[in-house]
Write an enzyme that holds these catalytic residues in place. Structure first.
Site, short mmCIF file in Angstrom:
data_model
loop_
_atom_site.label_atom_id
_atom_site.label_comp_id
_atom_site.label_asym_id
_atom_site.label_seq_id
_atom_site.Cartn_x
_atom_site.Cartn_y
_atom_site.Cartn_z
CG HIS A 1 35.14 48.00 39.76
ND1 HIS A 1 35.55 48.83 38.74
CD2 HIS A 1 34.50 48.79 40.65
CE1 HIS A 1 35.18 50.07 39.01
NE2 HIS A 1 34.54 50.07 40.16
CD GLU B 1 44.43 56.71 38.16
OE1 GLU B 1 43.87 56.86 39.27
OE2 GLU B 1 44.60 55.59 37.64
CG HIS C 1 46.02 54.84 43.04
ND1 HIS C 1 47.04 54.71 42.11
CD2 HIS C 1 44.87 54.72 42.33
CE1 HIS C 1 46.53 54.53 40.91
NE2 HIS C 1 45.20 54.52 41.01
#
Length: 444
Positions: A298, A347, A377
């Site tokens: 990814h 973020e 996270h």
């Protein structure tokens, strides 16, 4: 072309990002061959609006010339405005900004309102960094409104407003013309531009990133090539439109985080013609050309970058606006959702529609989350288990979704409102507590 917010716009738009546009609502309203003639056509006044320093390099210089019925200086003196007391624009330690916890934070959506509230009075600051006075950093606001602005107009001298509607269309009448914006679209209103917002659908809710620093721009594409991500032709700027109205109006200004009001005897949306490259624009996020891996892994979320505000450090932005739109996932032998992460950047995420592919539950449209510098996270326990067992020999489409992120290089500091509101999910941390231990030193 005149302004009428009671119905959808009929005029088209000007295509391109930061182009040198020229548009007039009356034929011949633009002076020929010069900016400030001794007498402008139709008895108009010539006025320059500068968004950058006069001496900024040509490729970065932003300004427009407006030809208007009255200059912007024509209004009564400003005085403090009593409404909209939940705005913050200075993010040092203060009564509005407590010490920033390293906890992961998530919020439910703002509740829809009962009392009549327009766009200005419906603003609340959730977080931010830097300083409006120093022209660096940003403020992240939410808005919830149920009434159109009535004979009042607003501008921010603190920064440009990146507006992300989540519920309800916005008819935005600006000095430059009109933008009709719906969920899945964004609008950017430059610093200083006066505007009014009508709500054709009644209730409206969304997100705003107020950029105090360098103007938003399209990112360089590097090895992607000459096309991809957000294409310049898909950014739309309004054609000139004006209203010639006199009466008792109110002008609301935001300066150094404070709101001020002034009486004004006419509509300030009286620009009959304009030319330049400093103007409002909108963009349809559904037109974003998503890039992804067709082999394995990814890629970093920078492949989803729509707009950036650059800093003085090459390759490091003060603000990145990133989206996570519908897309195909085809990487084999790969954990396909966004991976577990700790980031030097901070973020702030929102959700316009659907579900986010890293969170099965709890993150809903209109909600928000904040993962600050080096706060761990990633996918929740249920998402991890499902993605770890899925068949990656077949492509999968992430559909019916639109999430986004405001990413900044400096700490995003939540306000007292954000940490005290009933919408803060006190149990957010629980989504990772069910993650199982799979480690077995005897089995590879």
């Amino acid at each position: 072309m005149t302004l009428d917010l009671s119905k959808p716009a009929t005029a088209g738009y000007l295509s391109g990002f930061a182009n040198e546009f020229a548009t007039e609502a009356l034929p011949g309203a633009l002076p020929h061959g010069r900016n400030s003639p001794q007498r402008a056509p139709y008895g108009l006044y010539a006025e320059q609006l500068s968004g950058t320093a006069f001496t900024a390099p040509r490729g970065h210089n932003r300004r427009s010339w407006l030809y208007r019925i009255r200059p912007a200086a024509v209004h009564r003196p400003f005085e403090p405005y009593a409404g909209a007391q939940r705005l913050v624009s200075e993010f040092g330690d203060s009564a509005d900004v407590p010490p920033t916890p390293p906890n992961q934070l998530r919020w439910d959506p703002l509740p829809m309102l009962v009392e009549p509230t327009d766009f200005v009075d419906g603003l609340v600051t959730m977080a931010g960094n830097g300083s409006a006075a120093a022209m660096n950093g940003c403020a992240i606001h939410l808005y919830a409104a149920n009434r159109s602005m009535q004979d009042r107009f607003f501008y921010s001298a603190d920064g440009e407003l990146l507006i992300v509607p989540q519920q309800g269309r916005l008819f935005i009448a600006t000095e430059f013309g009109r933008l009709d914006v719906e969920p899945f679209e964004i609008a950017v209103i430059p610093r200083g531009v006066r505007f009014a917002v009508a709500l054709p659908d009644g209730d409206a809710r969304g997100y705003i990133c107020e950029n105090f620093g360098a103007l938003l721009r399209l990112p360089d594409l590097g090895p992607i090539g000459s096309n991809g991500l957000a294409n310049p032709r898909d950014f739309l700027t309004p054609q000139a439109a004006y209203e010639d109205r006199e009466g008792a109006f109110e002008l609301i200004a935001k300066l150094n985080g404070r709101l001020w009001r002034a009486d004004i005897g006419h509509s300030p949306l009286d620009v009959v013609a304009w030319h330049g490259n400093y103007a409002p624009y909108k963009y349809d996020l559904r037109l974003f050309n998503t890039i992804g891996s067709i082999s394995f892994d990814h890629p970093d979320p920078s492949i989803f970058l729509v707009l950036q505000a650059q800093s003085d450090t090459p390759g490091v932005d003060t603000i990145d606006f990133v989206i996570f739109p519908p897309r195909w996932l085809a990487a084999e032998d790969t954990f396909r959702p966004p991976w577990f992460h700790r980031n030097v950047a901070s973020e702030f995420m929102g959700l316009v529609h659907g579900a986010y592919d890293a969170k099965a539950e709890g993150f809903v449209p209109g909600g928000a989350s904040l993962h600050n510098c080096m706060s761990g996270h990633g996918p929740d326990a249920d998402t991890f288990e499902k993605a770890s067992a899925s068949d990656t020999t077949k492509p999968h489409k992430v559909d019916a979704t639109m999430a986004f992120m405001f990413e900044t290089r400096t700490l995003i500091r939540p306000t007292c409102y954000a940490l005290d509101t009933a919408q803060l999910q006190a149990d957010y941390f629980e989504c990772w507590q069910g993650i199982k231990k799979h480690f077995n030193p005897e089995q590879k």
